[in-house]
Motif scaffolding. Structure first.
Motif, PDB file in Angstrom:
ATOM      1  N   GLY A 137      99.213  76.585  16.065  1.00 31.52           N
ATOM      2  CA  GLY A 137      98.220  76.327  17.102  1.00 31.52           C
ATOM      3  C   GLY A 137      97.063  75.578  16.463  1.00 31.52           C
ATOM      4  O   GLY A 137      97.071  75.329  15.254  1.00 31.52           O
ATOM      5  N   PHE A 138      96.071  75.221  17.249  1.00 38.21           N
ATOM      6  CA  PHE A 138      94.883  74.560  16.708  1.00 38.21           C
ATOM      7  C   PHE A 138      93.634  75.327  17.124  1.00 38.21           C
ATOM      8  O   PHE A 138      93.563  75.893  18.226  1.00 38.21           O
ATOM      9  N   VAL A 139      92.629  75.322  16.232  1.00 40.71           N
ATOM     10  CA  VAL A 139      91.315  75.864  16.539  1.00 40.71           C
ATOM     11  C   VAL A 139      90.292  74.756  16.312  1.00 40.71           C
ATOM     12  O   VAL A 139      90.407  73.984  15.363  1.00 40.71           O
ATOM     13  N   ALA A 140      89.311  74.656  17.202  1.00 43.33           N
ATOM     14  CA  ALA A 140      88.305  73.600  17.108  1.00 43.33           C
ATOM     15  C   ALA A 140      87.443  73.777  15.863  1.00 43.33           C
ATOM     16  O   ALA A 140      87.276  74.886  15.353  1.00 43.33           O
ATOM     17  N   ALA A 141      86.876  72.683  15.394  1.00 44.06           N
ATOM     18  CA  ALA A 141      86.049  72.714  14.191  1.00 44.06           C
ATOM     19  C   ALA A 141      84.866  73.655  14.333  1.00 44.06           C
ATOM     20  O   ALA A 141      84.465  74.310  13.371  1.00 44.06           O
ATOM     21  N   ASP A 142      84.298  73.737  15.542  1.00 46.03           N
ATOM     22  CA  ASP A 142      83.168  74.643  15.758  1.00 46.03           C
ATOM     23  C   ASP A 142      83.611  76.036  16.178  1.00 46.03           C
ATOM     24  O   ASP A 142      82.792  76.877  16.538  1.00 46.03           O
ATOM     25  N   ARG A 143      84.922  76.303  16.146  1.00 46.06           N
ATOM     26  CA  ARG A 143      85.522  77.605  16.439  1.00 46.06           C
ATOM     27  C   ARG A 143      85.264  78.059  17.883  1.00 46.06           C
ATOM     28  O   ARG A 143      85.337  79.250  18.180  1.00 46.06           O
ATOM     29  N   SER A 144      84.985  77.124  18.757  1.00 45.69           N
ATOM     30  CA  SER A 144      84.650  77.483  20.132  1.00 45.69           C
ATOM     31  C   SER A 144      85.867  77.567  21.050  1.00 45.69           C
ATOM     32  O   SER A 144      85.786  78.149  22.138  1.00 45.69           O
ATOM     33  N   SER A 145      86.996  76.986  20.646  1.00 42.78           N
ATOM     34  CA  SER A 145      88.165  76.967  21.522  1.00 42.78           C
ATOM     35  C   SER A 145      89.431  76.814  20.694  1.00 42.78           C
ATOM     36  O   SER A 145      89.390  76.427  19.518  1.00 42.78           O
ATOM     37  N   GLN A 146      90.558  77.093  21.329  1.00 46.79           N
ATOM     38  CA  GLN A 146      91.859  77.024  20.683  1.00 46.79           C
ATOM     39  C   GLN A 146      92.865  76.346  21.619  1.00 46.79           C
ATOM     40  O   GLN A 146      92.600  76.171  22.800  1.00 46.79           O
ATOM     41  N   SER A 147      94.014  76.006  21.048  1.00 45.43           N
ATOM     42  CA  SER A 147      95.126  75.501  21.862  1.00 45.43           C
ATOM     43  C   SER A 147      96.086  76.640  22.149  1.00 45.43           C
ATOM     44  O   SER A 147      96.066  77.683  21.476  1.00 45.43           O
ATOM     45  N   ASP A 148      96.942  76.457  23.148  1.00 44.96           N
ATOM     46  CA  ASP A 148      98.080  77.352  23.295  1.00 44.96           C
ATOM     47  C   ASP A 148      98.976  77.182  22.076  1.00 44.96           C
ATOM     48  O   ASP A 148      99.238  76.057  21.637  1.00 44.96           O
ATOM     49  N   SER A 149      99.441  78.289  21.535  1.00 44.66           N
ATOM     50  CA  SER A 149     100.297  78.186  20.358  1.00 44.66           C
ATOM     51  C   SER A 149     101.683  77.689  20.744  1.00 44.66           C
ATOM     52  O   SER A 149     102.085  77.718  21.915  1.00 44.66           O
ATOM     53  N   GLN A 150     102.417  77.234  19.741  1.00 49.64           N
ATOM     54  CA  GLN A 150     103.780  76.735  19.932  1.00 49.64           C
ATOM     55  C   GLN A 150     104.720  77.490  19.012  1.00 49.64           C
ATOM     56  O   GLN A 150     104.436  77.661  17.821  1.00 49.64           O
ATOM     57  N   TYR A 151     105.841  77.916  19.563  1.00 55.58           N
ATOM     58  CA  TYR A 151     106.858  78.612  18.782  1.00 55.58           C
ATOM     59  C   TYR A 151     107.857  77.570  18.283  1.00 55.58           C
ATOM     60  O   TYR A 151     108.488  76.864  19.082  1.00 55.58           O
ATOM     61  N   LEU A 152     108.000  77.469  16.953  1.00 53.65           N
ATOM     62  CA  LEU A 152     108.862  76.441  16.373  1.00 53.65           C
ATOM     63  C   LEU A 152     110.215  76.977  15.930  1.00 53.65           C
ATOM     64  O   LEU A 152     111.022  76.205  15.383  1.00 53.65           O
ATOM     65  N   GLY A 153     110.474  78.254  16.171  1.00 56.39           N
ATOM     66  CA  GLY A 153     111.821  78.755  15.910  1.00 56.39           C
ATOM     67  C   GLY A 153     111.892  79.831  14.849  1.00 56.39           C
ATOM     68  O   GLY A 153     110.906  80.196  14.219  1.00 56.39           O
ATOM     69  N   ARG A 154     113.119  80.335  14.665  1.00 60.13           N
ATOM     70  CA  ARG A 154     113.426  81.370  13.676  1.00 60.13           C
ATOM     71  C   ARG A 154     114.305  80.771  12.592  1.00 60.13           C
ATOM     72  O   ARG A 154     115.272  80.061  12.891  1.00 60.13           O
ATOM     73  N   PHE A 155     113.959  81.051  11.353  1.00 60.08           N
ATOM     74  CA  PHE A 155     114.655  80.432  10.211  1.00 60.08           C
ATOM     75  C   PHE A 155     114.977  81.488   9.150  1.00 60.08           C
ATOM     76  O   PHE A 155     114.262  82.463   8.996  1.00 60.08           O
ATOM     77  N   THR A 156     116.066  81.248   8.443  1.00 53.16           N
ATOM     78  CA  THR A 156     116.366  82.038   7.254  1.00 53.16           C
ATOM     79  C   THR A 156     115.810  81.281   6.060  1.00 53.16           C
ATOM     80  O   THR A 156     116.186  80.143   5.801  1.00 53.16           O
ATOM     81  N   LEU A 157     114.914  81.899   5.335  1.00 54.80           N
ATOM     82  CA  LEU A 157     114.175  81.221   4.266  1.00 54.80           C
ATOM     83  C   LEU A 157     114.855  81.401   2.905  1.00 54.80           C
ATOM     84  O   LEU A 157     115.701  82.260   2.729  1.00 54.80           O
TER      85      LEU A 157
END
Length: 210
Positions: A190-210
């Motif tokens: 996800g993203f957070v603004a530089a002034d920490r006042s707002s955020q984006s909706d997060s995105q799920y990029l999947g499940r992985f075996t590391l």
């Protein structure tokens, strides 16, 4: 929560542990909190179970959720908002009971633009995350990436909050902790603004075996 009236030597109003402060006329008295006399209903037991599952699942990345849910979903936002959102939207029921559906989970929410066409690549012991920067401008270039790499089975989280890449860079690198080697993990950004006042909706990029 209790309230002290007229200073520390005054009366007590409200609940403190197993007692309740009550005012009767000009006097304050303490009473034992009433005990529940009837058993919990099936619905109440289910809600308690859901709450416990959500609390345990989210606990390893509380600090991230405090940022990602700031002023989001409820009036107060923060971790309580994350718990409330997850209980309502991400907990499911299967043959073996309740569980968290990873694709429904959020680590952040808000009005900022999410990452455009996010992609990932593994190289050595690093996880590289890429996104397009076509629409980056002076207002959004300093937005900072939020990252969660979560081993859900062992409740172990690797997070990046205020130590990750900026939107204008188009790339972030996450070092894979040896504790995650051979484990399955879910990835969220996800993203957070530089002034920490707002955020984006997060995105799920999947499940992985590391």
């Amino acid at each position: 929560m209790a309230t002290i009236k007229n200073g520390i030597l005054g009366g007590l109003s409200g609940k403190v542990g197993p007692v309740v402060g009550v005012r009767l006329g000009d006097q304050y008295i303490l009473r034992a909190r009433p005990q529940r006399s009837k058993p919990f209903t099936k619905k109440e037991l289910e809600n308690q179970e859901k709450f416990g599952i959500v609390q345990k699942y989210l606990a390893p990345f509380i600090d991230l959720l405090k940022v990602g849910f700031k002023n989001y979903y409820t009036k107060t936002g923060g971790f309580r908002a994350a718990v409330s959102y997850t209980r309502k939207n991400a907990i499911m029921q299967g043959d073996s009971g309740f569980y968290i559906e990873p694709g429904r989970l959020k680590i952040s929410g808000g009005d900022l633009q999410p990452a455009i066409d996010p992609q990932i690549a593994f190289h050595d012991d690093n996880l590289n995350i890429f996104w397009k920067t076509d629409s980056v401008n002076y207002l959004t270039r300093s937005d900072q990436l939020l990252v969660l790499l979560y081993d859900f089975e062992n409740h172990y989280a690797v997070t990046k909050i205020f130590d990750s890449a900026y939107r204008s860079e188009g790339k972030a690198t996450v070092e894979i902790n040896p504790r995650l080697t051979g484990k399955k993990a879910d990835l969220y950004i996800g993203f957070v603004a530089a002034d920490r006042s707002s955020q984006s909706d997060s995105q799920y990029l999947g499940r992985f075996t590391l």
